[in-house]
Design a protein around this motif. Structure first.
Motif, PDB file in Angstrom:
ATOM      1  N   THR B 165      13.285   2.082 -11.548  1.00 13.50           N
ATOM      2  CA  THR B 165      13.765   3.251 -12.303  1.00 13.50           C
ATOM      3  C   THR B 165      13.604   3.000 -13.797  1.00 13.50           C
ATOM      4  N   VAL B 166      13.969   1.789 -14.214  1.00 11.03           N
ATOM      5  CA  VAL B 166      13.820   1.422 -15.623  1.00 11.03           C
ATOM      6  C   VAL B 166      12.342   1.455 -16.007  1.00 11.03           C
ATOM      7  N   LEU B 167      11.536   0.906 -15.124  1.00 11.20           N
ATOM      8  CA  LEU B 167      10.114   0.788 -15.447  1.00 11.20           C
ATOM      9  C   LEU B 167       9.411   2.142 -15.490  1.00 11.20           C
ATOM     10  N   SER B 168      10.026   3.154 -14.939  1.00  8.45           N
ATOM     11  CA  SER B 168       9.349   4.454 -14.960  1.00  8.45           C
ATOM     12  C   SER B 168       9.243   4.994 -16.384  1.00  8.45           C
ATOM     13  N   ALA B 169       9.873   4.322 -17.343  1.00  8.86           N
ATOM     14  CA  ALA B 169       9.636   4.617 -18.760  1.00  8.86           C
ATOM     15  C   ALA B 169       8.139   4.565 -19.070  1.00  8.86           C
ATOM     16  N   SER B 186      11.385  -7.786  -3.315  1.00  5.33           N
ATOM     17  CA  SER B 186      12.581  -6.948  -3.222  1.00  5.33           C
ATOM     18  C   SER B 186      12.338  -5.489  -3.623  1.00  5.33           C
ATOM     19  N   ASN B 187      11.282  -5.239  -4.383  1.00  2.54           N
ATOM     20  CA  ASN B 187      11.142  -3.882  -4.944  1.00  2.54           C
ATOM     21  C   ASN B 187       9.715  -3.348  -4.860  1.00  2.54           C
ATOM     22  N   LEU B 188       8.916  -3.947  -4.008  1.00  2.13           N
ATOM     23  CA  LEU B 188       7.480  -3.668  -4.056  1.00  2.13           C
ATOM     24  C   LEU B 188       7.148  -2.183  -3.941  1.00  2.13           C
ATOM     25  N   LYS B 189       7.727  -1.511  -2.962  1.00  2.00           N
ATOM     26  CA  LYS B 189       7.372  -0.104  -2.719  1.00  2.00           C
ATOM     27  C   LYS B 189       7.658   0.758  -3.946  1.00  2.00           C
ATOM     28  N   GLU B 190       8.855   0.579  -4.527  1.00  2.00           N
ATOM     29  CA  GLU B 190       9.245   1.391  -5.682  1.00  2.00           C
ATOM     30  C   GLU B 190       8.336   1.108  -6.880  1.00  2.00           C
ATOM     31  N   MET B 191       8.065  -0.173  -7.088  1.00  2.00           N
ATOM     32  CA  MET B 191       7.208  -0.536  -8.223  1.00  2.00           C
ATOM     33  C   MET B 191       5.801   0.032  -8.033  1.00  2.00           C
ATOM     34  N   CYS B 192       5.305  -0.055  -6.813  1.00  2.17           N
ATOM     35  CA  CYS B 192       3.970   0.480  -6.545  1.00  2.17           C
ATOM     36  C   CYS B 192       3.949   1.991  -6.782  1.00  2.17           C
ATOM     37  N   ALA B 193       5.058   2.648  -6.446  1.00  2.28           N
ATOM     38  CA  ALA B 193       5.104   4.093  -6.650  1.00  2.28           C
ATOM     39  C   ALA B 193       4.968   4.416  -8.142  1.00  2.28           C
ATOM     40  N   VAL B 194       5.659   3.640  -8.994  1.00  5.24           N
ATOM     41  CA  VAL B 194       5.545   3.876 -10.442  1.00  5.24           C
ATOM     42  C   VAL B 194       4.115   3.618 -10.901  1.00  5.24           C
ATOM     43  N   GLU B 217      -1.424  -7.735  -0.451  1.00  7.93           N
ATOM     44  CA  GLU B 217      -1.865  -6.907   0.658  1.00  7.93           C
ATOM     45  C   GLU B 217      -1.008  -5.638   0.751  1.00  7.93           C
ATOM     46  N   ALA B 218       0.296  -5.841   0.614  1.00 12.62           N
ATOM     47  CA  ALA B 218       1.200  -4.703   0.705  1.00 12.62           C
ATOM     48  C   ALA B 218       0.959  -3.718  -0.440  1.00 12.62           C
ATOM     49  N   ALA B 219       0.745  -4.244  -1.647  1.00 15.76           N
ATOM     50  CA  ALA B 219       0.526  -3.361  -2.795  1.00 15.76           C
ATOM     51  C   ALA B 219      -0.759  -2.553  -2.603  1.00 15.76           C
ATOM     52  N   ARG B 220      -1.768  -3.179  -2.060  1.00 14.27           N
ATOM     53  CA  ARG B 220      -3.012  -2.440  -1.837  1.00 14.27           C
ATOM     54  C   ARG B 220      -2.827  -1.354  -0.790  1.00 14.27           C
ATOM     55  N   LYS B 221      -1.997  -1.657   0.194  1.00 15.38           N
ATOM     56  CA  LYS B 221      -1.704  -0.621   1.196  1.00 15.38           C
ATOM     57  C   LYS B 221      -0.999   0.562   0.550  1.00 15.38           C
ATOM     58  N   GLU B 222      -0.208   0.264  -0.489  1.00 14.77           N
ATOM     59  CA  GLU B 222       0.484   1.355  -1.195  1.00 14.77           C
ATOM     60  C   GLU B 222      -0.452   2.084  -2.142  1.00 14.77           C
ATOM     61  N   GLY B 223      -1.680   1.603  -2.244  1.00 17.66           N
ATOM     62  CA  GLY B 223      -2.657   2.302  -3.065  1.00 17.66           C
ATOM     63  C   GLY B 223      -2.814   1.756  -4.475  1.00 17.66           C
ATOM     64  N   VAL B 224      -2.248   0.586  -4.761  1.00 16.45           N
ATOM     65  CA  VAL B 224      -2.422  -0.005  -6.097  1.00 16.45           C
ATOM     66  C   VAL B 224      -3.490  -1.093  -6.015  1.00 16.45           C
ATOM     67  N   GLU B 225      -4.568  -0.916  -6.746  1.00 14.17           N
ATOM     68  CA  GLU B 225      -5.679  -1.865  -6.701  1.00 14.17           C
ATOM     69  C   GLU B 225      -5.721  -2.764  -7.933  1.00 14.17           C
ATOM     70  N   ASP B 226      -5.277  -2.225  -9.085  1.00 21.40           N
ATOM     71  CA  ASP B 226      -5.316  -3.015 -10.316  1.00 21.40           C
ATOM     72  C   ASP B 226      -4.103  -3.927 -10.372  1.00 21.40           C
TER      73      ASP B 226
END
Ligand code: B12
Ligand code: SF4
Lengths: 315, 438
Positions: B165-169, B186-194, B217-226
């Protein structure tokens, strides 16, 4: 997910050797083991044995070429190589690197006998292993190192230095008296190999040779040395027998880089910067394969010590 | 690049020749050698295209942070040892700024960050990024802090917070393409969403490499490549070994799970300095410093400059005749070599002297005075030719040439070759001001 641990498949290892001879072995000092490595520096997944690294304290018997910051750090002690060596022992050096600059024929021109007496005095006061250099004047060094070698027979000194252009007298002084010898070469892997070949052909045992491939300091060609050292280590581990000997890197020259001690605008405290100039040079030497570091400033010695402990996972 | 056979497996096998090669196999061979482009085959299926594109990607992904002139490229390295070719993208240095800094302290720190800038052998050494860390735990505060700092600097930014939430700045300054720090188990999904929402690169961190690869691997599944990796070493040993394993597995094993740039958080003090120096040599891509005193910054930046020079090409300057301090025909003539370190050292001493002189820079292929002399690249002939090429003797009419003290032994030959009176200068150019004035 299981990450593959990509070990390089080395076929060679660095030969083991000892410096300094204890009483049982006919000497009067502590001894150090070097070499034996089977992988690149400090990678425990490649070579689980703790890497032996020896830190040598720089001492000279004249002060003309000694960096100012080094003189200041030791105070009065630098006026006498014995006191200076004792100070190094107190500061935790593993061995002493004594330069007999007083023998320089173009300056003080001290005799080989006087030089040998200095070495004996230092040895009496400090029971650490010793590296001994002349003044860098090939003809005079031959005579000086011959006398020193004889006087310290059986103490297993490390004598510096043998160069392609003139190595026989140093080699002979070492062979006759049970010492080891430094084979110097100029920033080139083939020249490093060449000097080992010359020395061993002449009769020096490979276990009695340490190479000095010339450590250029930070900002003074460090990148050349870093890569030459790395290539030497990789070749040795890949099976090149002539390069399977320990390596010595002198980091004191870092103080010659002007940025190390000049006033540079916005570059912070000059002493602190100079200490890091030497320490960073030392770190580059360690990571590229050095087995012995020669250090000038006591704080750089402390930092190098912490680095070795840190790389071994002891800190 | 995969081998020709691997590529061939994915081709349509029509042998139609539309790619301008007679067969699919021939096309595959050209692709493997980088002599053709995937797009040249119009019949390739979407699946085949994807498979080939990902297997021909570089072993370490290129990640861009920031925009414009100050943008930083990280990753895309191809070597383990610099002597095999070179290291390409110099490790970036960032200074950390916490959002609980008072107004005054913030401006002091920003101006300090600007002062970390040195000119050396013709290149600028400087700080590359600022890292903004949320310590307040307050999302609004962090957002306004990020906006404020981004208005003050054109450096690329890292935004660091533990809470998505903070990082969504990040959304407020996403056009600056900041790097986001803070994804872990602990927060991968939320961070990947941002990161995905703002299309920004993301640092993922774990305390061990297997866990790190899982996160990737999980982050790439969430669609984050960079992605950027934070291997969180607790000491020097872990730093050296983890960075080495990451780099080696990417380059030797083409293991995609860790084929990303490496981020390291550098603590203050001696331990931090040791970690930073190690990371400069051993595969760091971005170092974030809690503190970076200038007395530490200069040696680190010089180390980086040294390690990242191209081993085939010493840093050099253009051989030419350089006027220093507005010389006229009566001003003395000196020569030096075109190795940058030599040239800039001599130049700064000449400028300090305030004495007007002409400096002839001889082409020694970027070698220093003694190195060039020993290598036979600095000879009486080469000096003479350089003087002729630049017309130096029409500019300085003293009939004299001042030469570096280190090559005093060239004096006689130089005199014979040029007819000039040869004056041997000091060995170190630091002696030049005194020498020229007398
Ligand atoms: C780095 C280095 C290299 C690098 C090259 C770096 C480069 N781009 O030049 C590499 C590894 C490639 C190298 C190779 C060799 N090197 Co080399 N190298 C060095 C080293 C470590 C540093 C050189 C340096 O950068 N100095 C700094 C610059 C700024 O110094 P400088 O150019 O001399 O400038 C100073 C003065 O000359 C003066 N000055 C300059 N211009 C002028 C002008 C005037 C008018 C005046 C008054 C003064 C002045 O002021 C400057 C600042 O003080 C030195 C040893 C050392 N620590 O000095 C050996 C050294 C120069 N190398 C040496 C040798 C022999 C070689 C090789 C021939 C070895 C070999 N057989 O392969 C090769 C030759 C190169 C080749 N074939 O391509 C010897 C030279 C011996 C001699 N006394 O002649 C040295 C001294 C090492 C040694 N002790 O044996 N080397
Ligand atoms: S265009 Fe495609 S299908 Fe046709 S020959 Fe070339 S590779 Fe094969």
């Amino acid at each position: 997910m299981e990450v593959p641990v990509p070990k390089e498949k080395w076929t060679g290892s660095i030969g083991e050797m000892e410096l300094g001879a204890s009483a049982e072995k006919g000497g009067s000092r502590s001894s150090l083991r070097l070499g034996g490595n089977r992988g690149l520096p400090f990678l425990s997944f490649e070579d689980p044995a703790a890497r032996a690294v020896a830190l040598a304290g720089f001492v000279a018997d004249t002060l003309d070429d000694v960096p100012l910051a080094v003189k200041k750090a030791f105070g009065e002690a630098v006026n006498d190589p014995v006191g200076w060596a004792v100070a190094w022992k107190e500061k935790g050096a593993d061995l002493i690197c004594l330069h007999l600059t007083s023998t320089n024929p173009e300056e003080k021109d001290a005799s080989p006998e006087e030089a040998a007496a200095t070495v004996m005095k230092v040895m009496k006061a400090v029971e650490l292993p010793l590296i001994v250099y002349g003044s860098g004047h090939p003809e005079k060094d031959a005579k000086v190192l011959e006398k020193v070698g004889e006087a310290a027979k059986g103490e297993r000194l490390l004598l510096g230095q043998a160069e392609e252009g003139g190595y026989k007298s140093v080699a002979a002084a070492a062979m006759a008296n049970g010492h080891a010898v430094i084979g110097f070469s100029n920033l080139d892997i083939n020249l490093a190999k060449q000097i080992v070949i010359l020395l061993t052909d002449y009769g020096v045992g490979r276990g009695d040779v340490i190479i000095d491939p010339l450590m250029a300091a930070l900002g003074m060609g460090l990148e050349y040395s870093y890569s030459v050292n790395e290539r030497i280590r990789i070749s040795a581990l890949s099976g090149d027998a002539m390069l399977q000997v320990p390596m010595i890197c002198d980091c004191v020259s870092a103080w010659k880089a002007r940025e190390a001690s000049d006033d540079v605008p916005h570059a912070g405290d000059a002493l602190e910067r100079g200490i890091w100039w030497e320490s960073t040079t030392a770190l580059a030497a360690l990571l590229s394969g050095a087995d012995i570091l020669v250090l000038g400033h006591p704080e750089a010695m402390n930092i190098a010590k912490d680095a070795v402990k840190g790389f071994r996972g002891e800190a | 690049m995969p081998t020709a056979i691997e590529i061939f497996k994915h081709l349509p096998k029509k042998n139609c020749g539309d790619c301008k090669f007679p067969t699919c196999l021939a096309f595959a061979m050209q692709l493997a050698n980088n002599k053709a482009k995937l797009d040249d085959c119009p019949h390739l299926s979407e699946a085949g295209k994807n498979a080939l594109a990902s297997s021909s990607a570089p072993p370490i992904r290129l990640v861009k942070v920031g925009v414009g002139r100050t943008a930083v490229d990280m990753g895309d390295e191809t070597e383990l040892y610099r002597h095999d070719k070179r290291f390409f993208h110099p490790v970036a240095f960032a200074l950390r700024l916490a959002d609980d800094l008072g107004e005054d302290d913030l401006y002091k720190r920003l101006s300090y960050a600007r002062s970390l800038r040195f000119e050396r052998v013709g290149q600028v050494l400087k700080l590359d990024m600022l890292e903004l860390e949320c310590r307040s735990g307050n999302a609004e505060r962090f957002a306004s802090f990020a906006k404020k700092v981004s208005a003050e600097t054109d450096l690329p930014l890292v935004l660091r917070a533990k809470d998505a939430t903070v990082l969504s700045a990040a959304n407020l300054i996403k056009d600056r393409r900041p790097l986001l720090h803070g994804a872990d188990a602990s927060n991968l999904k939320e961070m990947c969403a941002v990161a995905k929402g703002c299309a920004l690169p993301l640092v993922v961190g774990a305390d061990d490499l297997n866990g790190l690869a899982d996160l990737v691997e999980a982050a790439r599944k969430e669609g984050v490549e960079d992605l950027v990796l934070d291997p969180r070493p607790a000491n020097l040993k872990e730093l050296l070994e983890r960075c080495t394993i990451i780099r080696r597995s990417a380059i030797r094993k083409t293991f995609r799970g860790l084929g990303y740039p490496i981020y390291l958080s550098i603590p203050a003090g001696r331990d931090g300095m040791l970690m930073a120096s190690t990371a400069v040599m051993k595969y760091g891509s971005l170092l974030s410093f809690e503190e970076l005193p200038a007395s530490n910054a200069l040696p680190l930046m010089v180390l980086r400059q040294n390690i990242y020079t191209d081993p085939q090409v010493p840093i050099q300057v253009k051989p030419d005749l350089y006027p220093v301090n507005n010389p006229g025909p009566e001003a003395p003539l000196l020569f030096t070599t075109n190795f940058s370190l030599t040239f800039f050292t001599v130049m700064s001493d000449l400028e300090k002297s305030k004495v007007p002189v002409w400096l002839q820079v001889v082409d020694t292929e970027g070698l220093s005075v003694l190195t060039a002399y020993s290598a036979g690249k600095l000879t009486a002939e080469s000096v003479k030719n350089a003087l002729t090429a630049t017309g130096a003797l029409e500019r300085s009419r003293q009939g004299r040439l001042i030469i570096p003290g280190m090559v005093a032994r060239m004096a006689v030959k130089l005199n014979e070759a040029t007819g000039l009176q040869i004056v041997v200068g000091p060995k170190e150019s630091s002696g030049l001001p005194k020498f020229l004035r007398s």
